[in-house]
Design an enzyme around this catalytic site. Structure first.
Site, PDB file in Angstrom:
ATOM      1  N   HIS A 185       0.873  -1.190   0.000  1.00  0.00           N
ATOM      2  CA  HIS A 185       0.000   0.000   0.000  1.00  0.00           C
ATOM      3  C   HIS A 185       0.906   1.235   0.000  1.00  0.00           C
ATOM      4  O   HIS A 185       1.700   1.416  -0.922  1.00  0.00           O
ATOM      5  CB  HIS A 185      -0.925  -0.098   1.221  1.00  0.00           C
ATOM      6  CG  HIS A 185      -2.046   0.891   1.294  1.00  0.00           C
ATOM      7  ND1 HIS A 185      -2.424   1.686   0.245  1.00  0.00           N
ATOM      8  CD2 HIS A 185      -2.892   1.212   2.319  1.00  0.00           C
ATOM      9  CE1 HIS A 185      -3.443   2.450   0.616  1.00  0.00           C
ATOM     10  NE2 HIS A 185      -3.747   2.182   1.877  1.00  0.00           N
TER      11      HIS A 185
ATOM     12  N   HIS B  80      -2.012  -2.469  -9.616  1.00  0.00           N
ATOM     13  CA  HIS B  80      -2.940  -1.841  -8.671  1.00  0.00           C
ATOM     14  C   HIS B  80      -4.192  -2.703  -8.612  1.00  0.00           C
ATOM     15  O   HIS B  80      -4.621  -3.235  -9.626  1.00  0.00           O
ATOM     16  CB  HIS B  80      -3.300  -0.426  -9.145  1.00  0.00           C
ATOM     17  CG  HIS B  80      -3.930   0.398  -8.075  1.00  0.00           C
ATOM     18  ND1 HIS B  80      -5.270   0.336  -7.808  1.00  0.00           N
ATOM     19  CD2 HIS B  80      -3.397   1.266  -7.189  1.00  0.00           C
ATOM     20  CE1 HIS B  80      -5.537   1.148  -6.804  1.00  0.00           C
ATOM     21  NE2 HIS B  80      -4.421   1.717  -6.409  1.00  0.00           N
TER      22      HIS B  80
ATOM     23  N   ASP C 128       2.847   5.523  -6.896  1.00  0.00           N
ATOM     24  CA  ASP C 128       4.072   5.413  -6.107  1.00  0.00           C
ATOM     25  C   ASP C 128       5.322   5.363  -6.958  1.00  0.00           C
ATOM     26  O   ASP C 128       6.413   5.684  -6.490  1.00  0.00           O
ATOM     27  CB  ASP C 128       4.015   4.156  -5.236  1.00  0.00           C
ATOM     28  CG  ASP C 128       2.998   4.300  -4.140  1.00  0.00           C
ATOM     29  OD1 ASP C 128       2.935   5.385  -3.558  1.00  0.00           O
ATOM     30  OD2 ASP C 128       2.251   3.347  -3.890  1.00  0.00           O
TER      31      ASP C 128
HETATM   32  N1  ACO Z   1       5.324  -7.273 -10.370  1.00  0.00           N
HETATM   33  C1  ACO Z   1       5.207  -8.490 -10.945  1.00  0.00           C
HETATM   34  N2  ACO Z   1       4.051  -9.181 -11.023  1.00  0.00           N
HETATM   35  C2  ACO Z   1       2.957  -8.627 -10.474  1.00  0.00           C
HETATM   36  C3  ACO Z   1       2.991  -7.352  -9.860  1.00  0.00           C
HETATM   37  C4  ACO Z   1       4.226  -6.670  -9.825  1.00  0.00           C
HETATM   38  N3  ACO Z   1       4.330  -5.469  -9.251  1.00  0.00           N
HETATM   39  N4  ACO Z   1       1.761  -7.033  -9.404  1.00  0.00           N
HETATM   40  C5  ACO Z   1       0.960  -8.062  -9.722  1.00  0.00           C
HETATM   41  N5  ACO Z   1       1.686  -9.031 -10.375  1.00  0.00           N
HETATM   42  C6  ACO Z   1       1.156 -10.267 -10.965  1.00  0.00           C
HETATM   43  C7  ACO Z   1       0.827 -11.317  -9.902  1.00  0.00           C
HETATM   44  O1  ACO Z   1       1.938 -12.148  -9.639  1.00  0.00           O
HETATM   45  C8  ACO Z   1      -0.316 -12.032 -10.547  1.00  0.00           C
HETATM   46  O2  ACO Z   1       0.205 -12.898 -11.538  1.00  0.00           O
HETATM   47  P1  ACO Z   1      -0.545 -14.308 -11.874  1.00  0.00           P
HETATM   48  O3  ACO Z   1      -1.901 -13.912 -12.377  1.00  0.00           O
HETATM   49  O4  ACO Z   1       0.339 -14.967 -12.887  1.00  0.00           O
HETATM   50  O5  ACO Z   1      -0.596 -15.051 -10.567  1.00  0.00           O
HETATM   51  C9  ACO Z   1      -1.083 -10.923 -11.296  1.00  0.00           C
HETATM   52  O6  ACO Z   1      -0.080  -9.937 -11.590  1.00  0.00           O
HETATM   53  C10 ACO Z   1      -2.204 -10.293 -10.468  1.00  0.00           C
HETATM   54  O7  ACO Z   1      -1.664  -9.909  -9.216  1.00  0.00           O
HETATM   55  P2  ACO Z   1      -2.502  -9.766  -7.853  1.00  0.00           P
HETATM   56  O8  ACO Z   1      -1.566  -9.874  -6.690  1.00  0.00           O
HETATM   57  O9  ACO Z   1      -3.681 -10.690  -7.894  1.00  0.00           O
HETATM   58  O10 ACO Z   1      -3.035  -8.296  -7.975  1.00  0.00           O
HETATM   59  P3  ACO Z   1      -3.686  -7.517  -6.800  1.00  0.00           P
HETATM   60  O11 ACO Z   1      -4.697  -6.647  -7.434  1.00  0.00           O
HETATM   61  O12 ACO Z   1      -4.140  -8.381  -5.714  1.00  0.00           O
HETATM   62  O13 ACO Z   1      -2.447  -6.669  -6.218  1.00  0.00           O
HETATM   63  C11 ACO Z   1      -0.894  -4.968  -5.795  1.00  0.00           C
HETATM   64  C12 ACO Z   1      -2.256  -5.329  -6.404  1.00  0.00           C
HETATM   65  C13 ACO Z   1      -0.826  -5.427  -4.322  1.00  0.00           C
HETATM   66  C14 ACO Z   1      -0.769  -3.438  -5.803  1.00  0.00           C
HETATM   67  C15 ACO Z   1       0.232  -5.636  -6.619  1.00  0.00           C
HETATM   68  O14 ACO Z   1       0.127  -5.239  -7.973  1.00  0.00           O
HETATM   69  C16 ACO Z   1       1.628  -5.323  -6.078  1.00  0.00           C
HETATM   70  O15 ACO Z   1       2.085  -6.019  -5.150  1.00  0.00           O
HETATM   71  N6  ACO Z   1       2.323  -4.279  -6.658  1.00  0.00           N
HETATM   72  C17 ACO Z   1       3.620  -3.862  -6.158  1.00  0.00           C
HETATM   73  C18 ACO Z   1       3.460  -3.016  -4.897  1.00  0.00           C
HETATM   74  C19 ACO Z   1       2.881  -1.634  -5.193  1.00  0.00           C
HETATM   75  O16 ACO Z   1       3.326  -0.927  -6.100  1.00  0.00           O
HETATM   76  N7  ACO Z   1       1.898  -1.215  -4.356  1.00  0.00           N
HETATM   77  C20 ACO Z   1       1.298   0.122  -4.463  1.00  0.00           C
HETATM   78  C21 ACO Z   1      -0.173   0.057  -4.727  1.00  0.00           C
HETATM   79  S1  ACO Z   1      -0.803   1.649  -5.058  1.00  0.00           S
HETATM   80  C22 ACO Z   1      -0.994   2.416  -3.581  1.00  0.00           C
HETATM   81  O17 ACO Z   1      -1.101   1.848  -2.536  1.00  0.00           O
HETATM   82  C23 ACO Z   1      -1.017   3.871  -3.622  1.00  0.00           C
END
Ligand code: ACO
Length: 430
Positions: A267, A308, A365
């Site tokens: 987050h 996201h 971010d």
């Molecule tokens: N890098 C690589 N792969 C990723 C990333 C990433 N940053 N984010 C998601 N994926 C992949 C997952 O491994 C998953 O792959 P799969 O379908 O083969 O299993 C797919 O994309 C979907 O991912 P989820 O985790 O289901 O997506 P979710 O919507 O639950 O998560 C989140 C969103 C937590 C923001 C995630 O994208 C992440 O961890 N990003 C990096 C951290 C980040 O930048 N957070 C800031 C959010 S914005 C904010 O708070 C202001």
């Protein structure tokens, strides 16, 4: 109930019930299943609330597919261009843009509430100097309820208002104090002649030994960042504030719970993680190696600042801040190698099928971290600045929740899959 309802059928028993479909101003229709358990004896299972609206709200709207963000109906692009953070605060809290007198009064109140009780200094002195500033923020925000217990009647509209004003006004002073404490410099008092963002930069960077002039470009960039972070509907920290507040805990305690939720790298902590990642990449030539790591399912590494939960298109806040980060770096640092890595990383990721297919675009971010760096905010303060911006959103959402006559305590159910009922075995028989 006809067209405006959905029918849920239990195929095991043949029981079938209709539930109303609610239609929001924007966004998908919502099945109102509040009576599902009483009518059918079943719960829904939705960890992470991927398909569940936890409340009704009039504050913020996001269309993640189209990359739209509205505060009280106004597009974020227009607010970023024409408004300022304090006006956005008024809008989020009151629902309408202020007239000139309303704005002046509000800005005056926030400015004049920015000092914190002197007792805070001895409280701060109890923390270790090497504590993360977010750890200090969790404690200090919660502790406001111990210093300002004259405004804790949560159903009193005057108390609701003054608590919100105090939190928005004092959060910058507390944040800057946490930083000054960590580097062993004297804590600065706010200066009522300065604007909101300017005042924070003054408290962060000025020292008694030398006059400090706030760079207007830095103040403008920070004001923009605060606008972009002001609210984001029912995200993890806002939902935490609502949930904690639904038990009728006071707003300072609820906000402190929000600070804790915001801290995590999935987050608000992601902005700090982005900078750490860019520094770890170190050179444009290492980008492909890190992209491969992010794609490798056996590696827990993710590209920080990408993806996201709601935006499956470009995060509109990232677009606005990307432009600002370029302007500011051009005017201050010239060519920052980390910005070059960031731009190349985005370019390479956006051409890679893994990221394209999963709609993993850069989020706010990704560029806010670089902008903070350009305006000399230390990395461990990034999430603290996010906290400052989001405080108004938490307060607007908390007030909406507490003023709702149909409010109930937030209490999710669960799918229990632990041990079935069993008898206690005496220790000597185990
Ligand atoms: N890098 C690589 N792969 C990723 C990333 C990433 N940053 N984010 C998601 N994926 C992949 C997952 O491994 C998953 O792959 P799969 O379908 O083969 O299993 C797919 O994309 C979907 O991912 P989820 O985790 O289901 O997506 P979710 O919507 O639950 O998560 C989140 C969103 C937590 C923001 C995630 O994208 C992440 O961890 N990003 C990096 C951290 C980040 O930048 N957070 C800031 C959010 S914005 C904010 O708070 C202001």
């Amino acid at each position: 109930m006809g067209k405006e309802s959905i029918t849920i059928t239990n195929n095991a028993t043949g029981a079938s019930e209709e539930f109303p479909l609610l239609h929001p101003t924007h966004g998908p229709s919502v099945a109102d299943i509040r009576t599902l358990y009483s009518k059918m004896g079943i719960f829904t299972y939705d960890p992470g609330f991927k398909s569940t609206a936890s409340c009704k709200s009039k504050i913020t709207f996001i269309d993640g597919e189209k990359g739209i963000l509205l505060y009280r109906g106004y597009g974020i692009e227009e607010l970023a261009e024409k408004s300022n953070y304090l006006e956005v605060c008024y809008l989020l809290l009151h629902g309408e843009l202020p007239a000139k007198e309303e704005y002046d009064k509000f800005a005056g109140i926030i400015t004049r509430h920015s000092m914190v009780h002197e007792g805070f200094k001895s409280f701060l002195a109890g923390f270790r100097r090497d504590a993360h500033p977010m750890a200090i923020m969790v404690g200090m925000v919660g502790a406001l309820s111990a210093f300002y217990h004259d405004s804790l009647e949560i159903h009193n509209p005057k108390h609701q208002e003054i608590s919100a004003h105090r939190l928005i006004a004092k959060i910058t002073t507390i944040a800057a104090a946490a930083y000054k404490y960590s580097i062993g410099q004297p804590i600065n008092y706010p200066d009522n002649k300065l604007g909101y963002a300017e005042n924070f930069l003054h408290m962060m960077f000025s020292v008694p030994a030398e006059k400090y002039e706030v760079d207007p470009l830095h103040a403008k960039a920070l004001d923009l960042i605060l606008i972009l972070h002001a609210d984001h509907e029912q995200n993890a920290s806002t939902s935490t504030v609502r949930l904690a507040g639904s038990s009728e805990a006071n707003p300072f305690a609820a906000a402190s719970a929000g600070v804790g939720a915001l801290w995590g790298p999935a987050h608000g902590g992601a902005n700090e993680a982005v900078l750490t990642m860019l520094e770890e990449i170190g050179d444009v030539k290492n980008i492909p190696k890190f992209i491969d790591k992010a794609k490798n399912k056996d590696d827990s590494f993710r590209l920080m600042g990408f993806g996201h939960r709601v935006y499956k298109n470009y995060d509109p806040r990232a677009k606005l801040i990307k432009k600002m980060s370029r302007d500011i770096i051009e005017k201050t640092d010239g060519n920052d190698p980390l910005l070059e890595i960031a731009l190349r990383l985005e370019e390479i990721a956006m051409k890679d099928d893994y990221f394209v297919e999963r709609k993993l675009f850069p989020n706010v971010d990704f560029y806010s971290g670089i902008t903070y760096k350009a305006i000399r905010i230390p990395v461990n303060m990034f999430t603290v600045v996010f906290t400052m911006g989001r405080m108004v959103g938490w307060m607007a959402q908390w007030a909406e929740m507490i003023q709702d006559p149909k409010r109930v305590i937030g209490r999710p159910r669960q799918l229990y899959d632990g041990a079935a009922t069993r008898s206690y075995i005496p220790m000597d028989k185990r």
